[in-house]
Scaffold this active site. Structure first.
Site, mmCIF file in Angstrom:
data_model
loop_
_atom_site.group_PDB
_atom_site.id
_atom_site.type_symbol
_atom_site.label_atom_id
_atom_site.label_comp_id
_atom_site.label_asym_id
_atom_site.label_seq_id
_atom_site.Cartn_x
_atom_site.Cartn_y
_atom_site.Cartn_z
ATOM 1 N N ARG A 248 -27.074 22.172 -28.187
ATOM 2 C CA ARG A 248 -27.936 23.271 -27.774
ATOM 3 C C ARG A 248 -27.102 24.314 -27.036
ATOM 4 O O ARG A 248 -26.112 23.987 -26.381
ATOM 5 C CB ARG A 248 -29.062 22.763 -26.869
ATOM 6 C CG ARG A 248 -30.020 21.803 -27.580
ATOM 7 C CD ARG A 248 -31.108 21.322 -26.651
ATOM 8 N NE ARG A 248 -32.045 20.450 -27.353
ATOM 9 C CZ ARG A 248 -31.909 19.130 -27.473
ATOM 10 N NH1 ARG A 248 -30.865 18.536 -26.897
ATOM 11 N NH2 ARG A 248 -32.784 18.415 -28.137
ATOM 12 N N LYS A 275 -31.938 18.146 -22.590
ATOM 13 C CA LYS A 275 -33.306 18.646 -22.627
ATOM 14 C C LYS A 275 -34.299 17.565 -22.215
ATOM 15 O O LYS A 275 -35.174 17.802 -21.376
ATOM 16 C CB LYS A 275 -33.633 19.156 -24.039
ATOM 17 C CG LYS A 275 -35.042 19.712 -24.191
ATOM 18 C CD LYS A 275 -35.271 20.212 -25.612
ATOM 19 C CE LYS A 275 -36.690 20.740 -25.776
ATOM 20 N NZ LYS A 275 -36.936 21.244 -27.159
ATOM 21 N N HIS A 345 -29.702 28.205 -31.917
ATOM 22 C CA HIS A 345 -30.386 27.006 -32.412
ATOM 23 C C HIS A 345 -30.222 26.866 -33.918
ATOM 24 O O HIS A 345 -30.321 25.754 -34.464
ATOM 25 C CB HIS A 345 -31.872 27.084 -32.049
ATOM 26 C CG HIS A 345 -32.572 25.757 -32.079
ATOM 27 N ND1 HIS A 345 -33.012 25.181 -33.239
ATOM 28 C CD2 HIS A 345 -32.882 24.883 -31.095
ATOM 29 C CE1 HIS A 345 -33.587 24.010 -32.976
ATOM 30 N NE2 HIS A 345 -33.513 23.813 -31.679
ATOM 31 N N ARG A 348 -27.881 24.244 -35.284
ATOM 32 C CA ARG A 348 -28.403 22.874 -35.350
ATOM 33 C C ARG A 348 -29.158 22.641 -36.652
ATOM 34 O O ARG A 348 -29.002 21.606 -37.306
ATOM 35 C CB ARG A 348 -29.299 22.602 -34.144
ATOM 36 C CG ARG A 348 -28.527 22.612 -32.817
ATOM 37 C CD ARG A 348 -29.435 22.648 -31.601
ATOM 38 N NE ARG A 348 -30.294 21.496 -31.450
ATOM 39 C CZ ARG A 348 -29.917 20.312 -30.996
ATOM 40 N NH1 ARG A 348 -28.650 20.091 -30.662
ATOM 41 N NH2 ARG A 348 -30.783 19.325 -30.865
ATOM 42 N N HIS A 372 -32.028 14.384 -30.625
ATOM 43 C CA HIS A 372 -33.463 14.605 -30.701
ATOM 44 C C HIS A 372 -34.207 13.492 -29.983
ATOM 45 O O HIS A 372 -33.700 12.377 -29.830
ATOM 46 C CB HIS A 372 -33.918 14.674 -32.165
ATOM 47 C CG HIS A 372 -33.665 15.999 -32.789
ATOM 48 N ND1 HIS A 372 -33.640 16.191 -34.145
ATOM 49 C CD2 HIS A 372 -33.424 17.225 -32.237
ATOM 50 C CE1 HIS A 372 -33.397 17.468 -34.409
ATOM 51 N NE2 HIS A 372 -33.257 18.105 -33.272
ATOM 52 N N TYR A 382 -30.294 2.258 -28.090
ATOM 53 C CA TYR A 382 -29.640 1.343 -29.028
ATOM 54 C C TYR A 382 -29.089 2.108 -30.227
ATOM 55 O O TYR A 382 -27.944 1.925 -30.636
ATOM 56 C CB TYR A 382 -30.643 0.296 -29.500
ATOM 57 C CG TYR A 382 -30.103 -0.594 -30.612
ATOM 58 C CD1 TYR A 382 -29.132 -1.565 -30.347
ATOM 59 C CD2 TYR A 382 -30.560 -0.437 -31.918
ATOM 60 C CE1 TYR A 382 -28.637 -2.358 -31.372
ATOM 61 C CE2 TYR A 382 -30.069 -1.227 -32.935
ATOM 62 C CZ TYR A 382 -29.108 -2.199 -32.657
ATOM 63 O OH TYR A 382 -28.620 -2.978 -33.667
#
Length: 420
Positions: A248, A275, A345, A348, A372, A382
């Site tokens: 970001r 974020k 952005h 991304r 995300h 994990y």
């Protein structure tokens, strides 16, 4: 017996002439017209409240007519019948009116904004105030906040709409509603004229951040090279790192050098800067491994020779104690001719689609690199650990893919692979 006062006629105040000394024309019930030696005429009312004798001023004749003065006397008498001192009541009303006039929308908005600073990112605080200063303060900023009507609020918002900025209008409406709510909670206003404006604005256009496609990459990389000389060198490096790392914008430009391990080629962003880590409820406390390719590491080493002596990778040109502005990336894209076609952005979105479609990597691997949100926090931690080795290979493949396009050797097909 006290002498009874005969009510005045309309002619008496009008024809009364000044004398050497001030004198009174009485109307009864304490009301009289005081005629000064200079000819000025003032309505007064003498009354008693408790043991005190006091005088009320009702204004100047003829601005205040005889009928107006009598109405004021009647209102004062009603207050006295209720045990209220009309003189003190007048002072209280004038004080409240003065306070209301002083409590303008702009004053309350700035108070609310100051109270929110501790919980906001600097860029959020700056953008919020900038929008208020541009779009709202010129329209309703000087108005007492308690007097602003829904119609005045709508007029201010529709002025924003008129230039095609529906999304901005909706955001400003929400901001104004919070300011009014703050005023209500502070006891300064009793209604929120922005809260219920749900159907008066045009719907905001739904859409994604502007982003180029993989097919547009050759032209974009060529434009980047062509504009190198026009860009501040750290900004040029920032653009290339956005392309290579697709973090970001804030995660890149607010990065301190303390996070970068150039010797081992590692960059780990603490969860507090992410974020999801900034959520006030259930923040995600997972640090993010950026995974540096050789090309990204080379750019960081070059950047270190320019800004390594300071706190930030990308210091603000005017104040090196602050990071680069969010707008620097957008301005660089504008200079390249990609205004409204590419955003910070957008890198991304470009990486997500291209790495999956052209390099053949699984969605989960790219998704973890994008950091995300994951529904299950335990599973999220994990997955990020599980995919780390594969992500390192993927990020190098992505950098090589970009280099191949830049050199004219466009790589296509599935050459994604899992780490051994």
């Amino acid at each position: 017996m006290p002498k009874l006062a005969h009510p005045l006629t309309d002619v008496q105040p009008r024809t009364a002439k000044p004398k050497d000394k001030p004198y009174k024309l009485t109307d009864g019930g304490g009301l009289y017209l005081l005629i000064n030696a200079d000819g000025a005429k003032y309505w007064r009312m003498d009354y008693r409240h408790g043991s005190a004798r006091r005088t009320l001023a009702f204004g100047k004749y003829p601005e205040v007519s005889l009928a107006d003065a009598r109405a004021k006397r009647m209102a004062a008498r009603k207050l006295l019948d209720q045990g209220i001192d009309p003189g003190q009541d007048k002072k209280d009303r004038e004080r409240l009116k003065s306070e209301a006039a002083a409590n303008t929308f702009e004053k309350l908005a700035r108070e609310w904004h100051t109270n929110k600073l501790a919980s906001w990112r600097e860029s959020t605080a700056k953008d919020t105030m900038r929008r208020l200063e541009i779009d709202i303060f010129p329209e309703i900023g000087s108005m007492p906040i308690a007097t602003i009507t829904p119609q005045q609020m709508i007029a201010a918002l529709r002025k924003i709409e008129s230039r095609g900025a529906q999304e901005v209008a909706h955001r400003i409406k929400a901001t104004c509603a919070r300011v009014f709510s703050y005023a209500i909670q502070s006891g300064i206003a009793d209604r929120n004229p922005a809260a219920d404006l749900k159907d008066v604005l045009k719907p905001a256009k739904a859409g994604h951040f502007a982003a180029i496609t993989a097919d547009e990459l050759p032209a974009f990389l060529a434009a980047m090279d062509k504009n190198d000389a026009r860009l501040f060198k750290p900004t040029r490096i920032a653009l290339r790192l956005m392309m290579l790392l697709f973090v970001r914008t804030s995660e890149l430009i607010e990065t301190p050098w303390a996070e970068i391990d150039l010797a081992n080629g590692e960059w780990i962003i603490p969860w507090q800067r992410m974020k999801r880590g900034k959520l006030t409820v259930n923040p995600d406390e997972t640090n993010h491994h950026v995974c540096l390719s050789k090309q990204a590491l080379a750019l960081l080493n070059e950047l270190h020779t320019l800004t390594g002596g300071g706190k930030y990778l990308f210091p603000n040109q005017r104040d090196h104690k602050k990071p680069m502005s969010n707008g620097a990336i957008l301005m660089a894209l504008k200079r390249m001719g990609y205004q409204n076609r590419m955003t910070g952005h957008g890198f991304r979105a470009l990486a997500m689609s291209t790495i999956k479609e052209r390099l053949g990597y699984r969605h989960e691997v790219v998704d973890r690199q994008l950091a995300h949100a994951h529904k299950d926090k335990v599973e999220s931690a994990y997955d990020r650990a599980k995919f780390l080795a594969e992500r390192k290979v993927m990020m190098q493949d992505w950098a090589n893919f970009i280099d191949g396009i830049a050199s004219g050797n466009v790589v296509a097909g599935n050459f994604g692979r899992k780490a051994a």
